[in-house]
Design a protein around this motif. Structure first.
Motif, PDB file in Angstrom:
ATOM      1  N   ARG A   1      44.851  52.610  44.851  1.00  0.00           N
ATOM      2  CA  ARG A   1      45.494  51.656  45.752  1.00  0.00           C
ATOM      3  C   ARG A   1      44.831  50.292  45.547  1.00  0.00           C
ATOM      4  N   ILE A   2      45.626  49.300  45.135  1.00  0.00           N
ATOM      5  CA  ILE A   2      45.102  47.976  44.795  1.00  0.00           C
ATOM      6  C   ILE A   2      45.510  46.974  45.867  1.00  0.00           C
ATOM      7  N   GLN A   3      44.559  46.194  46.335  1.00  0.00           N
ATOM      8  CA  GLN A   3      44.807  45.151  47.329  1.00  0.00           C
ATOM      9  C   GLN A   3      44.546  43.797  46.687  1.00  0.00           C
ATOM     10  N   VAL A   4      45.532  42.891  46.774  1.00  0.00           N
ATOM     11  CA  VAL A   4      45.386  41.532  46.262  1.00  0.00           C
ATOM     12  C   VAL A   4      45.575  40.576  47.429  1.00  0.00           C
ATOM     13  N   ASN A   5      44.474  40.039  47.914  1.00  0.00           N
ATOM     14  CA  ASN A   5      44.515  39.064  48.999  1.00  0.00           C
ATOM     15  C   ASN A   5      43.734  37.835  48.552  1.00  0.00           C
ATOM     16  N   ASP A   6      42.657  37.500  49.265  1.00  0.00           N
ATOM     17  CA  ASP A   6      41.831  36.393  48.792  1.00  0.00           C
ATOM     18  C   ASP A   6      40.911  36.834  47.660  1.00  0.00           C
TER      19      ASP A   6
ATOM     20  N   VAL B   1      35.701  32.387  34.243  1.00  0.00           N
ATOM     21  CA  VAL B   1      35.899  31.918  32.871  1.00  0.00           C
ATOM     22  C   VAL B   1      35.905  30.394  32.863  1.00  0.00           C
ATOM     23  N   ASN B   2      35.055  29.806  32.021  1.00  0.00           N
ATOM     24  CA  ASN B   2      34.982  28.334  31.909  1.00  0.00           C
ATOM     25  C   ASN B   2      34.852  27.662  33.277  1.00  0.00           C
ATOM     26  N   GLY B   3      34.063  28.279  34.129  1.00  0.00           N
ATOM     27  CA  GLY B   3      33.819  27.712  35.456  1.00  0.00           C
ATOM     28  C   GLY B   3      34.894  28.004  36.476  1.00  0.00           C
ATOM     29  N   THR B   4      35.985  28.684  36.086  1.00  0.00           N
ATOM     30  CA  THR B   4      37.082  28.998  37.004  1.00  0.00           C
ATOM     31  C   THR B   4      36.991  30.451  37.434  1.00  0.00           C
ATOM     32  N   VAL B   5      37.005  30.690  38.734  1.00  0.00           N
ATOM     33  CA  VAL B   5      36.991  32.051  39.265  1.00  0.00           C
ATOM     34  C   VAL B   5      38.418  32.579  39.221  1.00  0.00           C
ATOM     35  N   LEU B   6      38.684  33.477  38.285  1.00  0.00           N
ATOM     36  CA  LEU B   6      40.051  33.941  38.091  1.00  0.00           C
ATOM     37  C   LEU B   6      40.603  34.671  39.307  1.00  0.00           C
ATOM     38  N   ASP B   7      39.732  35.364  40.020  1.00  0.00           N
ATOM     39  CA  ASP B   7      40.184  36.200  41.126  1.00  0.00           C
ATOM     40  C   ASP B   7      40.138  35.489  42.480  1.00  0.00           C
ATOM     41  N   GLU B   8      39.952  34.186  42.486  1.00  0.00           N
ATOM     42  CA  GLU B   8      39.909  33.456  43.752  1.00  0.00           C
ATOM     43  C   GLU B   8      41.339  33.141  44.198  1.00  0.00           C
ATOM     44  N   ASP B   9      41.717  33.635  45.376  1.00  0.00           N
ATOM     45  CA  ASP B   9      43.091  33.487  45.880  1.00  0.00           C
ATOM     46  C   ASP B   9      44.097  33.860  44.797  1.00  0.00           C
ATOM     47  N   PRO B  10      44.022  35.069  44.257  1.00  0.00           N
ATOM     48  CA  PRO B  10      44.877  35.447  43.121  1.00  0.00           C
ATOM     49  C   PRO B  10      46.343  35.586  43.534  1.00  0.00           C
ATOM     50  N   GLU B  11      47.221  35.289  42.601  1.00  0.00           N
ATOM     51  CA  GLU B  11      48.662  35.379  42.846  1.00  0.00           C
ATOM     52  C   GLU B  11      49.295  36.222  41.749  1.00  0.00           C
ATOM     53  N   VAL B  12      49.869  37.343  42.140  1.00  0.00           N
ATOM     54  CA  VAL B  12      50.560  38.214  41.200  1.00  0.00           C
ATOM     55  C   VAL B  12      51.941  37.639  40.922  1.00  0.00           C
ATOM     56  N   THR B  13      52.268  37.461  39.648  1.00  0.00           N
ATOM     57  CA  THR B  13      53.573  36.918  39.277  1.00  0.00           C
ATOM     58  C   THR B  13      54.526  37.977  38.744  1.00  0.00           C
TER      59      THR B  13
ATOM     60  N   ARG C   1      49.529  57.232  33.379  1.00  0.00           N
ATOM     61  CA  ARG C   1      50.406  56.222  33.941  1.00  0.00           C
ATOM     62  C   ARG C   1      49.637  54.913  34.007  1.00  0.00           C
ATOM     63  N   GLU C   2      50.326  53.820  33.758  1.00  0.00           N
ATOM     64  CA  GLU C   2      49.659  52.516  33.712  1.00  0.00           C
ATOM     65  C   GLU C   2      50.413  51.501  34.556  1.00  0.00           C
ATOM     66  N   LEU C   3      49.655  50.666  35.235  1.00  0.00           N
ATOM     67  CA  LEU C   3      50.182  49.537  35.999  1.00  0.00           C
ATOM     68  C   LEU C   3      49.541  48.267  35.465  1.00  0.00           C
ATOM     69  N   GLN C   4      50.370  47.302  35.073  1.00  0.00           N
ATOM     70  CA  GLN C   4      49.880  46.012  34.598  1.00  0.00           C
ATOM     71  C   GLN C   4      50.313  44.935  35.582  1.00  0.00           C
ATOM     72  N   LEU C   5      49.346  44.233  36.129  1.00  0.00           N
ATOM     73  CA  LEU C   5      49.609  43.139  37.058  1.00  0.00           C
ATOM     74  C   LEU C   5      49.293  41.822  36.367  1.00  0.00           C
ATOM     75  N   LYS C   6      50.275  40.948  36.308  1.00  0.00           N
ATOM     76  CA  LYS C   6      50.089  39.628  35.711  1.00  0.00           C
ATOM     77  C   LYS C   6      49.857  38.605  36.803  1.00  0.00           C
ATOM     78  N   PHE C   7      48.846  37.751  36.626  1.00  0.00           N
ATOM     79  CA  PHE C   7      48.454  36.775  37.631  1.00  0.00           C
ATOM     80  C   PHE C   7      48.749  35.362  37.137  1.00  0.00           C
ATOM     81  N   ALA C   8      48.835  34.453  38.095  1.00  0.00           N
ATOM     82  CA  ALA C   8      49.200  33.073  37.772  1.00  0.00           C
ATOM     83  C   ALA C   8      48.127  32.362  36.961  1.00  0.00           C
ATOM     84  N   ASN C   9      46.910  32.854  37.028  1.00  0.00           N
ATOM     85  CA  ASN C   9      45.792  32.141  36.411  1.00  0.00           C
ATOM     86  C   ASN C   9      45.506  32.623  34.990  1.00  0.00           C
TER      87      ASN C   9
END
Length: 658
Positions: free
Chosen positions: A41-46, A69-81, A108-116
């Motif tokens: 069970r995956i939760q994507v919030n802040d 990565v390169n000073g950017t926190v990829l998982d900060e306020d993540p948005e699944v697209t 079984r595989e689940l791939q979640l693509k994020f805006a970042n």
């Protein structure tokens, strides 16, 4: 089911469900295994968190993951697209089957693509779960840090291979520790085995580790462990106490990896089960790692190998003085040839010095030994230190290959940072180009390299028999912990075969004439229980020839297997496995210090009659550990046997179809 050769990782035309990418606004996602017993069970919030349930129980209450990565926190306020789900059933054939020739890979595989510009991939297997990051950025990137925080249920314990430093040979004892007793500053290399208070086993490790450092887990004095990684190495200097093999890291990079911006990152996986036998059956590292790169593999030959270093070249009953010289090694070759061993290793001492490794010592002619070995059907593998090899790899490997050496044993890497991980890959590729095998010692755990380069035939990274030369902690309990921990992630060069065996009260430490704890039959059983396509005979040829029955029995056991059945398994207590090569079966059993009997049900055998030869503890093995007996009988699949194990005992059977 049709097989893939895995050279290109072709999917099998079995059931395949694919849901195309689509916009998603929900912040909670689920992925179940095919048997519906494992739920992620995956939760994507802040931030991004996930949990795992197995058999209706919460096994991992919360796992927090992220990457900077390169000073950017990829998982900060993540948005699944978008999201994509798939179900896959495939099989491939292993070049060197340490467990089974055919490896099934159903998930079984689940791939979640994020805006970042990153994705998260989750896989659910019937026996475990895995996740990894991917990024899709142009150019190169620096991975500043990666987050992994694993919270376990209250009361969880661990078999914790605690390290003193990330600069290590990764040869540790598995300390039995409660999670909440692992303090801040204490950490371990992988794999780590956990046990919940409800008796669920959780094995944690990683796979497909390329161009990236290995992960370590650190304590916090609570139920949560967190990842830490070695930084990139910017500068080193020789260690004055051992400049040929040890370095001092004088400067570190601010990042853990400088790498390509578009790539997949390592899989992190958890084997979750209520059956200890599943820890041996599973093959997650191979299932999760990249496909084979090599096109030609017929030249990659497994086998057994005579070894000189452990026994300190203590040959006896001969008419010459033994030493690091041509005559002594011809004796080793004669022994290997007589007993059908495929290889001889020349370990430390064969070169002019440990850093001048392009020349032999004055008493030894390696070209003559290779010629003599070829005449006798025995190939040579040459030991060398990593540091001089890294400094001059092309010339050294060209020279060894030109002499006719079949492989190298590379020693004293002792690091798991990005540079060292890449060095393993470079060595594997350079050796494959010359059709040479690689045995890594002073090494981290297997984590996918042998899948891409099957000429990487074995790894050490284990507290094995060599430690008997200076310590008393290689106990039978330790030996029956390894199949469920270190061996669970890949081949393990433990170097069995000690011929001087002792019960605890009789054991003494001797560097020059080492002995092992446990019985002779305990050592013999390792040749079936322990997985390594290059399996060593660690003791002196003179000792084997003095006891020809033991030597003949060991030398007849294969090192690769078409099929494996786990008959009995309990971590740190006992293990019994049956392995098949062709029509023949081999059974091996080992236990801790507790004398016991295990029932062996032969119903796994195909129909027919078999001649069974058993090597087992002798009637006096509890007091004289070298006591053993060999007996033969005729059996079939309807028979049941008693595997009687002395203290620190063993039992091995060879079954040949009549």
């Amino acid at each position: 089911m049709k097989l893939s050769n895995r050279n290109g990782w072709k999917l099998i035309p079995a059931l395949l469900l694919l849901f195309t990418a689509q916009g998603v606004t929900a912040q909670q996602y689920e992925l179940n295994s095919k048997d519906e017993q494992t739920r992620i069970r995956i939760q994507v919030n802040d931030r991004i968190t996930w949990s795992v349930s197995k058999y209706g129980q919460v096994v991992l209450p919360e796992v927090v993951i992220g990457m900077t990565v390169n000073g950017t926190v990829l998982d900060e306020d993540p948005e699944v697209t978008s999201r994509r789900e798939s179900e896959t059933a495939e099989s491939f054939e292993a070049v060197l089957p340490v467990k089974s020739r055919i490896i099934e890979n159903d998930y079984r595989e689940l791939q979640l693509k994020f805006a970042n510009d990153f994705e998260l991939h989750f896989r659910a297997y019937d026996h475990g779960v895995a996740y990894r990051f991917t990024t899709s950025r142009s150019g190169n990137i620096e991975v500043d840090s990666e987050t992994l925080e694993i919270s376990f249920p209250a009361g969880t314990t661990s078999y914790f291979p605690q390290e003193e430093s990330m600069y290590s040979h990764y040869e540790r004892s598995y300390l039995f520790k409660g999670i909440d007793t692992i303090r801040t500053g204490e950490f371990a290399s992988l794999p780590i085995l956990f046990n919940t208070k409800d008796d669920l086993r959780i094995l944690f490790s990683e796979a497909d580790v390329f161009d990236y450092p290995h992960l370590f887990l650190a304590g916090s004095g609570s139920k949560t462990l967190h990842a830490q990684f070695p930084k990139g190495v910017a500068a080193t200097k020789p260690d004055p106490s051992s400049a040929d093999r040890n370095v001092i890291i004088t400067e570190e990079e601010p990042f853990i990896a400088a790498t390509e911006g578009t790539r997949t990152f390592p899989w992190r996986f958890f084997v979750i089960t209520n059956d200890d036998a599943d820890l041996i059956r599973q093959n997650m590292v191979m299932q999760l790692s990249r496909p084979q790169i090599l096109e030609e593999t017929d030249w990659i030959q497994p086998g057994k190998i005579a070894w000189d270093w452990w026994n300190a070249n203590n040959v006896f009953g001969v008419d010459f003085k033994s030493g690091l010289d041509t005559r002594t090694y011809k004796y080793y070759i004669d022994f290997a040839s007589e007993y059908g061993l495929e290889y001889l290793i020349l370990d430390e001492g064969w070169t002019k010095s440990t850093t001048e490794i392009l020349e032999c010592n004055p008493d030894l002619d390696v070209k003559e030994l290779i010629r003599y070995g070829r005449e006798k059907g025995v190939s040579l593998i040459l030991w060398c230190l990593w540091k001089p090899l890294d400094d001059n790899m092309e010339e050294i490997l060209d020279t060894y290959a030109g002499w006719g050496a079949k492989g190298v044993k590379v020693d004293f890497m002792q690091r798991a940072d990005q540079y060292m991980v890449n060095s393993y890959t470079e060595i594997a590729k350079a050796c494959a180009d010359r059709k040479m095998l690689v045995d890594f010692h002073g090494a981290f755990k297997p984590a996918g390299l042998r899948s891409a380069y099957p000429n990487v035939i074995s790894y050490e990274g284990v507290r094995g028999n060599e430690h008997n030369k200076w310590a008393d902690y290689i106990t039978p309990e330790h030996n029956v912990t390894l199949p469920f921990t270190r061996m669970a992630v890949g081949p393990m060069d433990y170097t069995p075969g000690a011929m001087h065996n002792a019960q605890e009260i009789n054991f003494s430490v001797s560097f020059g004439r080492p002995m092992s704890l446990g019985t002779r039959a305990h050592q013999v059983a390792m040749y079936v229980v322990y997985e390594s396509p290059l399996q060593m005979l660690c003791d002196t040829p003179s000792a084997y020839m003095q006891d020809e029955k033991t030597a003949r029995f060991i030398s007849g056991i294969p090192t690769v297997w078409d099929e494996t059945k786990v008959l009995h398994a309990k971590v740190a207590e006992y293990v019994a496995v049956a392995r098949r090569q062709g029509d023949d079966w081999y059974i091996g059993g080992m236990n801790n210090w507790d004398e016991r009997s295990l029932e062996i049900d032969l119903s796994f055998l195909p129909a027919g009659t078999y001649e069974m030869t058993i090597f087992q503890d002798g009637i006096n093995a509890n007091t004289y550990a070298e006591d053993y007996r060999i007996e033969s009988r005729t059996v079939n699949r309807s028979d049941q046997l008693s595997m009687d194990l002395a203290k620190g005992g063993g039992w091995t059977a060879v079954l040949r179809r009549k």
